[in-house]
Design a protein around this motif. Sequence first.
Motif, mmCIF file in Angstrom:
data_model
loop_
_atom_site.group_PDB
_atom_site.id
_atom_site.type_symbol
_atom_site.label_atom_id
_atom_site.label_comp_id
_atom_site.label_asym_id
_atom_site.label_seq_id
_atom_site.Cartn_x
_atom_site.Cartn_y
_atom_site.Cartn_z
ATOM 1 N N MET A 1 16.981 -10.517 4.182
ATOM 2 C CA MET A 1 16.497 -9.274 3.562
ATOM 3 C C MET A 1 15.043 -9.036 3.957
ATOM 4 O O MET A 1 14.281 -9.976 4.178
ATOM 5 N N ARG A 2 14.693 -7.748 4.018
ATOM 6 C CA ARG A 2 13.288 -7.393 4.162
ATOM 7 C C ARG A 2 12.808 -6.870 2.816
ATOM 8 O O ARG A 2 13.455 -6.032 2.191
ATOM 9 N N TYR A 3 11.661 -7.374 2.392
ATOM 10 C CA TYR A 3 11.106 -7.009 1.097
ATOM 11 C C TYR A 3 9.979 -6.005 1.283
ATOM 12 O O TYR A 3 8.962 -6.303 1.927
ATOM 13 N N ILE A 4 10.170 -4.808 0.721
ATOM 14 C CA ILE A 4 9.147 -3.769 0.752
ATOM 15 C C ILE A 4 8.486 -3.775 -0.623
ATOM 16 O O ILE A 4 9.099 -3.372 -1.621
ATOM 17 N N VAL A 5 7.255 -4.247 -0.671
ATOM 18 C CA VAL A 5 6.546 -4.407 -1.939
ATOM 19 C C VAL A 5 5.712 -3.159 -2.185
ATOM 20 O O VAL A 5 4.706 -2.917 -1.500
ATOM 21 N N VAL A 27 6.894 -5.965 3.919
ATOM 22 C CA VAL A 27 5.991 -4.830 4.127
ATOM 23 C C VAL A 27 5.251 -4.601 2.815
ATOM 24 O O VAL A 27 5.884 -4.534 1.742
ATOM 25 N N LEU A 28 3.941 -4.497 2.872
ATOM 26 C CA LEU A 28 3.132 -4.201 1.690
ATOM 27 C C LEU A 28 2.791 -2.718 1.675
ATOM 28 O O LEU A 28 2.274 -2.187 2.671
ATOM 29 N N VAL A 29 3.089 -2.057 0.570
ATOM 30 C CA VAL A 29 2.781 -0.634 0.430
ATOM 31 C C VAL A 29 1.620 -0.500 -0.553
ATOM 32 O O VAL A 29 1.706 -0.949 -1.699
ATOM 33 N N ALA A 30 0.544 0.091 -0.096
ATOM 34 C CA ALA A 30 -0.660 0.237 -0.913
ATOM 35 C C ALA A 30 -1.271 1.603 -0.627
ATOM 36 O O ALA A 30 -0.717 2.414 0.126
ATOM 37 N N VAL A 63 8.619 3.724 5.014
ATOM 38 C CA VAL A 63 8.684 3.229 6.383
ATOM 39 C C VAL A 63 10.101 3.442 6.916
ATOM 40 O O VAL A 63 11.020 3.792 6.172
ATOM 41 N N ARG A 64 10.286 3.237 8.221
ATOM 42 C CA ARG A 64 11.626 3.291 8.802
ATOM 43 C C ARG A 64 12.474 2.185 8.176
ATOM 44 O O ARG A 64 12.098 1.007 8.207
ATOM 45 N N LEU A 65 13.613 2.553 7.613
ATOM 46 C CA LEU A 65 14.379 1.620 6.795
ATOM 47 C C LEU A 65 15.358 0.804 7.611
ATOM 48 O O LEU A 65 15.804 1.197 8.685
ATOM 49 N N ARG A 66 15.697 -0.376 7.058
ATOM 50 C CA ARG A 66 16.746 -1.236 7.568
ATOM 51 C C ARG A 66 17.845 -1.350 6.520
ATOM 52 O O ARG A 66 17.629 -1.051 5.342
#
Length: 324
Positions: A1-5, A27-30, A63-66
């Motif tokens: 899994m990819r974790y988008i925080v 991926v860190l979202v800030a 972001v571009r999703l998986r």
Amino acid sequence: MRYIVVGAGAVGGTIGGRLFQSGHDVVLVARGAHYDALRRDGLRLATPASTETLDIPAASGPVRLRDDDVLILAVKSQDTVAALDPWPRHLPVVCAQNGVANERMALRRFDHVYGMCVWLPSSHLEPGAVTAYGAPMSGMLQLGLYPGGTDELSEQLAADLRKSFFAGSAVPDVMRWKYAKLLGNLGNAYEALCGHAPGHEPILERVTAEGRAVLNAAGIAYASPDEEAARRGDQVRTEPVGGDPRGGGSSWQSLARGSGTIEADYLNGEIVLLGRELGIPTPANEVLRREANRSARERLLPGSMSPQTLAGLIDAHAAASGAR
């Protein structure tokens, strides 16, 4: 899994940083200066054992999703709706937040929602930097489906967390643990308002007693302090980092950063809301909610009010409302 925080502050930055350290895609979202620092320099994650700068991908929005993406939502509750709005509704959302209102807000918009009960002593006071004070584990994170149950994804996330310096577990009754955490968080506003001044015991006893009274009257289950202590054990102790102790909790940090907002509406305010629905006075929680919001709006520093002044405001409000 990819974790988008989504929300890479104290909690989100620690979770994302630790997952990244153990080899997971993150991926860190800030936003604002924190995002700029993450993009430019990476995340500086300090723990009792080490300080590392982690080159984690950062974004300021979707972001571009998986196919294997999971959103970990770690913003303050007052920012939940705005933080979720840009993201596609099919993504699973894990609410790694204080309070008990976020999961329901998310479920209005997303198909698959998970609650996470977070015990994670950490701080975020400057752009690009997060400090995690927990040892030997950085935190204890219990998660499960909202409103209840577990599934393959929650079990996988718990397993990934266990490999990433956390005591992670999938539990079928996550909201029971989150309501227990809510009771513990009722003192956050006191710490923000009065700092660490002595004299907190009577006020904290009062806000907690009000909280238990409304939860009991509403028939809402919550774990006991003994259960919490037994579950946590010695897995997460708060230790200094670089010789410095933790300054304060999440609400204290909101005032310290001068963010202009604070989470009191979803902590003390949750007890006030239930009390109003049930006809049970909650003057201590109402005053803490009101004064914490005022301090945030006026950008007052933590500890700007004395315990005596706060106690007087509570007594005055109780008398005016007819509560004893």
